[in-house]
Write a protein that holds these residues in place. Sequence first.
Motif, PDB file in Angstrom:
ATOM      1  N   VAL A  60     -10.370  89.634 -11.197  1.00 33.94           N
ATOM      2  CA  VAL A  60     -11.245  90.564 -11.907  1.00 33.94           C
ATOM      3  C   VAL A  60     -10.804  90.631 -13.363  1.00 33.94           C
ATOM      4  O   VAL A  60      -9.659  90.304 -13.692  1.00 33.94           O
ATOM      5  CB  VAL A  60     -11.203  91.975 -11.286  1.00 33.94           C
ATOM      6  CG1 VAL A  60     -11.751  91.979  -9.872  1.00 33.94           C
ATOM      7  CG2 VAL A  60      -9.776  92.532 -11.304  1.00 33.94           C
ATOM      8  N   CYS A  62      -9.345  92.394 -16.414  1.00 36.48           N
ATOM      9  CA  CYS A  62      -8.432  93.529 -16.527  1.00 36.48           C
ATOM     10  C   CYS A  62      -9.131  94.726 -17.171  1.00 36.48           C
ATOM     11  O   CYS A  62      -8.869  95.880 -16.798  1.00 36.48           O
ATOM     12  CB  CYS A  62      -7.204  93.137 -17.351  1.00 36.48           C
ATOM     13  SG  CYS A  62      -6.153  91.876 -16.570  1.00 36.48           S
ATOM     14  N   VAL A  65     -10.997  97.048 -14.728  1.00 35.31           N
ATOM     15  CA  VAL A  65     -10.225  97.916 -13.834  1.00 35.31           C
ATOM     16  C   VAL A  65      -9.223  98.758 -14.617  1.00 35.31           C
ATOM     17  O   VAL A  65      -8.250  99.269 -14.044  1.00 35.31           O
ATOM     18  CB  VAL A  65      -9.504  97.075 -12.750  1.00 35.31           C
ATOM     19  CG1 VAL A  65     -10.507  96.463 -11.789  1.00 35.31           C
ATOM     20  CG2 VAL A  65      -8.630  95.989 -13.386  1.00 35.31           C
ATOM     21  N   CYS A  89      -7.008  89.775 -14.137  1.00 38.25           N
ATOM     22  CA  CYS A  89      -6.062  90.397 -13.215  1.00 38.25           C
ATOM     23  C   CYS A  89      -6.442  90.048 -11.772  1.00 38.25           C
ATOM     24  O   CYS A  89      -7.524  89.504 -11.511  1.00 38.25           O
ATOM     25  CB  CYS A  89      -6.064  91.913 -13.393  1.00 38.25           C
ATOM     26  SG  CYS A  89      -5.450  92.494 -14.989  1.00 38.25           S
ATOM     27  N   GLU A  90      -5.544  90.352 -10.874  1.00 35.09           N
ATOM     28  CA  GLU A  90      -5.824  90.182  -9.446  1.00 35.09           C
ATOM     29  C   GLU A  90      -6.000  91.552  -8.804  1.00 35.09           C
ATOM     30  O   GLU A  90      -5.224  92.478  -9.088  1.00 35.09           O
ATOM     31  CB  GLU A  90      -4.682  89.432  -8.752  1.00 35.09           C
ATOM     32  CG  GLU A  90      -4.509  87.990  -9.177  1.00 35.09           C
ATOM     33  CD  GLU A  90      -3.327  87.331  -8.481  1.00 35.09           C
ATOM     34  OE1 GLU A  90      -2.610  88.044  -7.742  1.00 35.09           O
ATOM     35  OE2 GLU A  90      -3.114  86.120  -8.686  1.00 35.09           O
ATOM     36  N   ARG A  91      -7.004  91.666  -7.955  1.00 33.95           N
ATOM     37  CA  ARG A  91      -7.188  92.891  -7.170  1.00 33.95           C
ATOM     38  C   ARG A  91      -6.936  92.544  -5.705  1.00 33.95           C
ATOM     39  O   ARG A  91      -7.689  91.805  -5.089  1.00 33.95           O
ATOM     40  CB  ARG A  91      -8.586  93.457  -7.353  1.00 33.95           C
ATOM     41  CG  ARG A  91      -8.814  94.750  -6.550  1.00 33.95           C
ATOM     42  CD  ARG A  91     -10.057  95.480  -7.012  1.00 33.95           C
ATOM     43  NE  ARG A  91     -11.234  94.612  -6.936  1.00 33.95           N
ATOM     44  CZ  ARG A  91     -12.399  94.909  -7.533  1.00 33.95           C
ATOM     45  NH1 ARG A  91     -12.509  96.019  -8.258  1.00 33.95           N
ATOM     46  NH2 ARG A  91     -13.434  94.085  -7.424  1.00 33.95           N
ATOM     47  N   THR A  93      -6.443  93.668  -1.817  1.00 32.94           N
ATOM     48  CA  THR A  93      -6.762  94.688  -0.820  1.00 32.94           C
ATOM     49  C   THR A  93      -5.689  94.654   0.260  1.00 32.94           C
ATOM     50  O   THR A  93      -5.460  93.609   0.886  1.00 32.94           O
ATOM     51  CB  THR A  93      -8.145  94.437  -0.198  1.00 32.94           C
ATOM     52  OG1 THR A  93      -9.131  94.411  -1.239  1.00 32.94           O
ATOM     53  CG2 THR A  93      -8.495  95.539   0.795  1.00 32.94           C
ATOM     54  N   THR A 107      -6.213  99.355  -2.605  1.00 30.29           N
ATOM     55  CA  THR A 107      -6.160  98.215  -3.526  1.00 30.29           C
ATOM     56  C   THR A 107      -4.982  98.344  -4.483  1.00 30.29           C
ATOM     57  O   THR A 107      -4.559  99.450  -4.830  1.00 30.29           O
ATOM     58  CB  THR A 107      -7.457  98.103  -4.351  1.00 30.29           C
ATOM     59  OG1 THR A 107      -7.653  99.307  -5.110  1.00 30.29           O
ATOM     60  CG2 THR A 107      -8.655  97.852  -3.436  1.00 30.29           C
ATOM     61  N   GLU A 108      -4.477  97.181  -4.883  1.00 28.22           N
ATOM     62  CA  GLU A 108      -3.416  97.088  -5.890  1.00 28.22           C
ATOM     63  C   GLU A 108      -3.870  96.115  -6.963  1.00 28.22           C
ATOM     64  O   GLU A 108      -4.385  95.034  -6.658  1.00 28.22           O
ATOM     65  CB  GLU A 108      -2.107  96.594  -5.265  1.00 28.22           C
ATOM     66  CG  GLU A 108      -1.378  97.623  -4.444  1.00 28.22           C
ATOM     67  CD  GLU A 108      -0.142  98.164  -5.144  1.00 28.22           C
ATOM     68  OE1 GLU A 108       0.343  97.520  -6.086  1.00 28.22           O
ATOM     69  OE2 GLU A 108       0.327  99.230  -4.730  1.00 28.22           O
ATOM     70  N   ILE A 109      -3.697  96.507  -8.232  1.00 26.58           N
ATOM     71  CA  ILE A 109      -4.051  95.648  -9.349  1.00 26.58           C
ATOM     72  C   ILE A 109      -2.798  94.939  -9.856  1.00 26.58           C
ATOM     73  O   ILE A 109      -1.777  95.580 -10.131  1.00 26.58           O
ATOM     74  CB  ILE A 109      -4.702  96.445 -10.490  1.00 26.58           C
ATOM     75  CG1 ILE A 109      -5.934  97.189  -9.975  1.00 26.58           C
ATOM     76  CG2 ILE A 109      -5.066  95.524 -11.639  1.00 26.58           C
ATOM     77  CD1 ILE A 109      -7.005  96.286  -9.405  1.00 26.58           C
TER      78      ILE A 109
END
Length: 413
Positions: A60, A62, A65, A89-91, A93, A107-109
């Motif tokens: 995603v 950055c 988010v 960035c990576e999202r 789950t 979720t973690e960013i």
Amino acid sequence: MPPVSRHLRKVIAAVLIPFVAAVVAGLVVLWPGGVPKHERSGVGFDQQTQSGRVVKVEDVKCSDVNAEPDTGAAPSPGPASAPSGPAVCERATIEVVSGKDAGRTFTEIVQPTQTRHYTKGQKVLLAYAPQAPRELQYSVTDVDRAFPLWLLAGIFAAVVIVVGRLRGVLALIALVISFAVLTLFILPAILHGSNPLLVAVIGGSAIMLIALYMCHGLNARTSVAVLGTLCSLLLIGVLGSVFIDWALLSGNTSDETGLIHSLYPDIEIRGLLLAGIIIGSLGVLDDVTVTQTSAVWELREADPGASRRRLYSAAMRIGRDHIASVVNTLVLAYAGAALPLLLLFSIAERGVLAVAGSELVAEEIVRTLVGSIGLVVAVPLTTALAVLVVSADRGSGDTVPAGTGRGHRRRAK
């Protein structure tokens, strides 16, 4: 194996039996009965944890988010470079797979500058904060490394058994028992407020007795190694206590010790430092004392006519080689553990004396040197004890130099 007189066996037993009885009594009196409960603070290692699994990872922007990456550097004063496009960035789950919230996801960013990234199906460890808002109760605290660690442990056990055979099996059993003493007695007893030094001496002595006698047998040779180890541990304890006090070391030099002190204020942190020195030296001490005792026994068997002085000199030549390697190993082991700290001091361009005088480094210096002194002294001490034991049945014949007719006189008896 060279003979040991019944009288000498009685002398050894008279020394060791009271010691063993004292260790057993100490275990009974100080046995903690489990780790004391406390109200979790939710900080650091004191967090509640659950297991989790990464079920989805997607890229995603950055900015979408609200996670603009921090470059960690000040803007360049020169001409602006060409734009490289929006940061990605990576999202991830994450699904909770244990506890009362099993099946719940969050979720973690992950920003592009972070070192840890996730893959689908990866197992992770989750920190749980029940007092936080629902959407913030879970967060990833670490990855799950159980499989590679268990695999490595299995390879280690297989190598020990293949090479060591029965001795290897006994060594692994002794290792399990030692770990049990550490986790079921030493750690809980310290947390219950018992004197860390006393707990370390009793627990370390129990580990020493179990490991040595299980791996090397219940005999005079092992008993000599036990006596040498015991005397060396006593020296390490005395020196450690003196120099910890003299150098004004508090023992509270890390986040871990600070957290322990906040959770259990009754624990004597300085005593914990001394206990760590004793336990850390125990394993190497066992190696030194067993090696020296075995060397004396084998030398006596190879040359039954050798005098005590000759036997001691030959064994000490082996011991000096052992000293050189063991001391170097111990110093490098502590230096390796403190390598990040030493790098930080190098970056700060502080002098050697200034670095050595800081409590963080001084603690490691005291730990290393006290342990090394104990190891070095263990060599001549254990060698002398072993020589006395293996020569106990020889009477006054020791005064006759080797190769001057001793064999003829013995055969004439």
